[in-house]
Scaffold this active site. Structure first.
Site, PDB file in Angstrom:
ATOM      1  N   LYS A 125      -1.732 -26.258  14.385  1.00 43.66           N
ATOM      2  CA  LYS A 125      -1.755 -25.898  15.801  1.00 43.66           C
ATOM      3  C   LYS A 125      -3.132 -26.195  16.379  1.00 43.66           C
ATOM      4  O   LYS A 125      -4.153 -25.808  15.811  1.00 43.66           O
ATOM      5  CB  LYS A 125      -1.423 -24.405  15.937  1.00 43.66           C
ATOM      6  CG  LYS A 125      -1.072 -23.929  17.323  1.00 43.66           C
ATOM      7  CD  LYS A 125      -0.620 -22.477  17.256  1.00 43.66           C
ATOM      8  CE  LYS A 125      -0.141 -21.950  18.597  1.00 43.66           C
ATOM      9  NZ  LYS A 125       0.323 -20.556  18.496  1.00 43.66           N
ATOM     10  N   GLU A 181      13.295  -8.429  18.586  1.00 40.37           N
ATOM     11  CA  GLU A 181      13.289  -7.317  19.530  1.00 40.37           C
ATOM     12  C   GLU A 181      14.341  -6.263  19.195  1.00 40.37           C
ATOM     13  O   GLU A 181      14.113  -5.060  19.406  1.00 40.37           O
ATOM     14  CB  GLU A 181      13.517  -7.842  20.951  1.00 40.37           C
ATOM     15  CG  GLU A 181      12.382  -8.676  21.504  1.00 40.37           C
ATOM     16  CD  GLU A 181      12.458 -10.140  21.118  1.00 40.37           C
ATOM     17  OE1 GLU A 181      11.566 -10.910  21.515  1.00 40.37           O
ATOM     18  OE2 GLU A 181      13.415 -10.526  20.392  1.00 40.37           O
ATOM     19  N   ARG A 229      17.264  -8.710  25.159  1.00 39.72           N
ATOM     20  CA  ARG A 229      17.845  -9.021  23.858  1.00 39.72           C
ATOM     21  C   ARG A 229      18.109  -7.765  23.026  1.00 39.72           C
ATOM     22  O   ARG A 229      18.806  -7.830  22.022  1.00 39.72           O
ATOM     23  CB  ARG A 229      16.904  -9.959  23.101  1.00 39.72           C
ATOM     24  CG  ARG A 229      16.441 -11.135  23.938  1.00 39.72           C
ATOM     25  CD  ARG A 229      15.420 -11.986  23.237  1.00 39.72           C
ATOM     26  NE  ARG A 229      16.051 -12.850  22.264  1.00 39.72           N
ATOM     27  CZ  ARG A 229      15.417 -13.858  21.669  1.00 39.72           C
ATOM     28  NH1 ARG A 229      14.161 -14.112  21.940  1.00 39.72           N
ATOM     29  NH2 ARG A 229      16.042 -14.607  20.787  1.00 39.72           N
TER      30      ARG A 229
END
Length: 642
Positions: free
Chosen positions: A281, A366, A394
Site C-alpha cells: 500500500k 458490523e 448492515r
C-alpha cells in the site's frame, strides 16, 4: 509521448513489452500522486494495485469478462486503463466518481462501496454465465481486510461448492500477512494444483489405493496428509483448499510477469481458484510509505512533494467525539470501545492508545460488532460502537434482536451521518434515523454542535437498559449554537416574540444554523417562528405536542430521508396526542444521490434555507388567508450573505 496517453482501453496493453509495462506502471504512479494530491481521494490503495490492475486487464477481456472490485476505492488504475484519464474533478460534481460507476463505463459493475460484497456478486454472475452458457470469466478482487467480513466467507462456502464453475478470486493482500518470498517449488506446486492432469492423477491414485485391501485407505490418508502438510508449510493455502478452492500464491503483486502467469493459469483451470497477491500500500510514494496510520488510505488535497495537507483543517465532529471518549474512559473503567476496521476514521485512535486493553477491532464485521457489544453489556461493561452511519445498515437485525430485545446498554456512535457528498450514494448516512425509528426502546440523539456531542455522548453512556445512538456529520464542526431556553427536554434556539407564533421549526442535528437562517428569512416576510432542537429525536419529547398546538404549522428539517424519519415520527406523535396542526417535513428524498460537495447535494435536493423558507412562506400564506402576498414577494427570499 508518455505510454499512459496511448491507453484508451484494455486491449491497448496487449502490444506493450514487459519493459514498457514497467514504464507504464511508473507513469501511472506519477499520475496518481499528481492528480489525487490536487483533488483528494484514495491514494495509498491505488498506488499498491498498479501492476495487479495491468495484469488483470492483460489476461482478462473486460467488459466481456467481468472484473469486480470489492469496495472499489482501489479502482483508480482500472479507470485509467479503461479510458478515463481526466481526474481533474475526481469526486466532484460532474467529474469521475471515487468508486466504480456504471454510468461512467461498461467496464464497471459494482457501484456500492460497502466491503465484503464482491464474492457474492461474483458467485451470482458466474451462476448466470453457466446457465446462459456464456464463455466469459468472472474475476473478483478483494482485499485481505474485506475477507474479515462474514459475507465474504458465506460466499466462499457457496463458490467452492461448484467445482466446474469458472471464477477467479484475487486476494489483494497489502498488510504483509505472509512472507513475500516466492520460491521455485511453491510456484511449481501452484502450477500443478491448477492443471487437469494433477487433478486426474489425484483422483486415479485415490481410487486405486482405496480399492487396495487392508493398507490402501490408510496409506492414501497418510500420503494425502503428508502432501497437505508440505503444501501448508510452503504456502498458506490450507484454509482455502479445505473449502474446496484451488490456491495459487503467494504472488509478488508488483511483478507483472509473475502476476500474468498466475492469472492465466487460474483462467484456464475451469473452476474456482484463489490467487493470493502480496502488494504494498502506497508503493512508490515515500510520504505514503512513512504514514504508519494508514499509508495515505484517503487524503484531502496535499503538497505532492511533502505529503502535507494544503490547508490545516479545524476541529471536526469525529475528533470532538474521540477526545470526549478518552475523558469518559478515564472516569469510567467499564467503558470499552468497538470499531469495525476503522479505528482512526471514527476517532478511536486516542482511546486505543490510552486504553489498549479496552478497544476491540472486529474487522469488517458490523453484525458481529453489534452482537459482541450485547455480550459486553451483559457482562457488566458499557460498549461504545463507533461506525459510519451508512454501515450500521448492515447490522440492523442485530441492533433490533440482540441489543434492543435484550435491553442491553450499548451506545452506537454514527459518524458521517446525513449527506457526506463526495463519496457518493453508498456513503451518504441518510437512512439511520428512519431505520432506527422502529427499534423499541432505542434512544437517538442528534447533536447540533461540539458541546452537544460531548453532553449527549455522556447522556447516552449513562443509559444501561437500552441501546442509545449518537449521530453526527462529516467534516468540520461549526460554531456553537446556544440555546435561549428549554421546553421539556428540548432546547429552544429562537423565541418567536409573540404569544401566537406562526411556525414551529424543528431543527435536527447539524442543520441548526440553517434553521436559524430560515427563521430569519421568514421573519422578513412577517412570519414569526419558534426554533427548537429536540436533542433526542427518538422518542419524541412529550412537550412537543403541546408546543406544536400553540403554532399554526410545524416544519421539520433533517439531514435524513424524509421517508420514516424524524418528521414522520413527530407527525405520528401529534396525531396520537390529538393535535391537529399541519406538518411539513423537509429532508432527503428517497433516491440515491450522485457524488458532489455536500453543499451542492443539499442545493440539488432543495435542502437550503432559501428553498425551505420560500415553501414555508407559501404554506403559511394559504393557512391564514394572506393571499395578498404576491409570488414576487415570496420569491424575493434570498440567502444570507457572508
Amino acid at each position: 509521448m508518455p505510454l499512459l496517453t496511448r491507453i484508451r482501453g484494455p486491449r491497448d496493453l496487449d502490444r506493450l513489452s514487459l519493459e514498457q509495462l514497467d514504464q507504464l506502471a511508473q507513469e501511472i504512479r506519477t499520475f496518481l500522486v499528481d492528480a489525487v494530491s490536487k483533488t483528494g481521494g484514495h491514494l495509498g490503495p491505488n498506488l499498491g494495485v498498479v501492476e495487479l490492475t495491468i495484469a488483470l486487464h492483460r489476461v482478462f477481456d473486460s467488459p466481456k469478462d467481468k472484473v469486480l472490485w470489492d469496495t472499489g476505492h482501489q479502482s483508480y488504475v482500472h479507470k485509467l486503463l479503461t479510458g478515463r484519464q481526466d481526474f481533474s474533478k475526481l469526486k466532484k460534481k460532474g467529474g469521475l466518481s471515487g468508486y466504480p460507476s456504471q454510468a461512467e463505463s461498461e467496464h464497471d459493475v459494482i457501484e456500492n462501496s460497502h466491503a465484503s460484497t464482491v464474492l457474492g456478486w461474483a458467485d451470482g454472475i458466474a451462476k448466470a454465465n453457466q446457465l446462459k452458457k456464456r464463455d466469459s470469466h468472472v474475476v473478483a478482487v478483494i482485499g485481505d481486510g474485506a475477507l474479515t467480513g462474514g459475507m465474504a466467507w458465506e460466499a466462499l462456502n457457496n463458490i467452492a461448492d461448484a467445482k466446474d464453475r469458472p471464477l477467479v478470486i484475487v486476494v489483494n493482500d497489502n498488510e504483509r500477512s505472509y512472507a513475500p518470498t516466492i520460491g521455485g517449488l511453491a510456484n511449481h506446486l501452484a502450477t500443478l494444483r491448477t492443471t487437469d492432469g494433477y487433478e486426474r492423477f489425484l483422483a486415479r491414485g485415490k481410487d486405486i489405493l482405496e480399492r487396495t485391501p487392508v493398507v490402501g485407505k490408510p496409506l492414501y490418508e497418510t500420503l494425502h496428509g503428508a502432501k497437505k502438510g508440505l503444501k501448508d508449510f510452503i504456502a498458506p493455502q490450507g484454509m482455502f483448499e479445505d473449502l474446496g478452492l484451488k490456491y495459487v500464491g503467494p504472488i509478488d503483486g508488483h511483478d507483472i510477469e509473475a502476476l500474468e502467469s498466475a492469472l492465466a493459469r487460474a483462467k484456464r483451470f475451469g473452476g474456482p481458484v484463489l490467487v493470493h497477491c502480496l502488494t504494498e500500500k502506497g508503493r512508490g510514494y515515500q510520504p505514503a510509505l512513512q504514514d504508519e496510520a494508514d499509508r495515505f488510505h484517503g487524503i484531502s488535497p496535499i503538497h505532492p512533494d511533502t505529503g502535507l495537507p494544503v490547508k490545516a483543517s479545524g476541529a471536526d465532529w469525529t475528533s470532538v467525539f474521540g477526545d470526549e471518549m478518552v475523558k469518559l474512559g478515564k472516569e469510567r473503567d467499564d467503558i470499552v470501545a468497538i470499531t469495525a476496521a476503522m479505528l482512526q476514521p471514527v476517532g478511536l485512535k486516542k482511546f486505543a492508545d490510552t486504553f489498549p486493553d479496552r478497544i476491540y477491532d472486529v474487522g469488517i464485521a458490523e453484525q458481529h460488532a453489534a452482537v459482541s457489544a450485547a455480550g459486553l453489556a451483559h457482562g457488566g461493561l458499557h460498549p461504545v460502537f463507533a461506525v459510519y452511519a451508512t454501515f450500521l445498515n448492515r447490522a440492523f437485525d442485530q441492533v433490533l434482536m440482540d441489543v434492543a430485545l435484550h435491553k442491553c446498554g450499548v451506545t452506537f456512535v454514527l459518524d458521517r451521518a446525513g449527506v457526506t457528498g463526495t463519496d457518493g450514494a453508498s456513503h451518504n448516512g441518510m437512512w439511520d434515523m428512519s431505520i432506527l425509528q422502529v427499534v423499541p426502546g432505542l434512544r437517538l440523539a442528534a447533536p447540533r454542535d461540539a458541546e452537544q456531542v460531548r453532553m449527549q455522548l455522556r447522556e447516552a453512556v449513562a443509559v444501561d437498559d437500552a441501546p442509545t445512538v449518537v449521530r453526527f456529520s462529516k467534516g468540520a464542526v461549526g460554531p456553537a449554537v446556544p440555546a435561549v431556553g428549554r421546553v421539556g427536554g428540548m432546547d429552544v434556539l429562537r423565541e418567536p416574540g409573540t404569544d401566537r407564533p406562526d411556525v414551529l421549526l424543528v431543527s435536527v442535528g447539524a442543520l441548526a444554523p440553517m434553521c436559524l437562517e430560515i427563521a430569519g428569512l421568514l421573519d422578513k416576510q412577517g412570519i414569526s417562528t419558534t426554533v427548537v432542537d429536540p436533542r433526542w429525536v427518538k422518542p419524541v419529547d412529550e412537550a412537543m405536542a403541546p408546543l406544536a398546538e400553540r403554532h399554526q404549522v410545524v416544519v421539520t428539517v433533517e439531514d435524513n430521508s424524509r421517508v420514516g424519519g424524524v418528521g414522520s415520527a413527530i407527525a405520528q406523535a401529534l396525531r396520537d396526542a390529538g393535535v391537529d396542526v399541519p406538518l411539513r417535513d423537509f429532508g432527503i428524498p428517497p433516491r440515491f444521490l450522485d457524488h458532489a460537495a455536500r453543499g451542492e447535494v443539499l442545493a440539488e435536493i432543495g435542502l437550503t434555507a432559501p428553498d425551505i423558507a420560500r415553501q414555508v412562506t407559501g404554506l403559511v400564506a394559504k393557512l391564514d388567508g394572506r393571499y395578498d402576498r404576491t409570488a414576487a414577494e415570496v420569491d424575493s427570499v434570498e440567502p444570507a450573505r457572508d
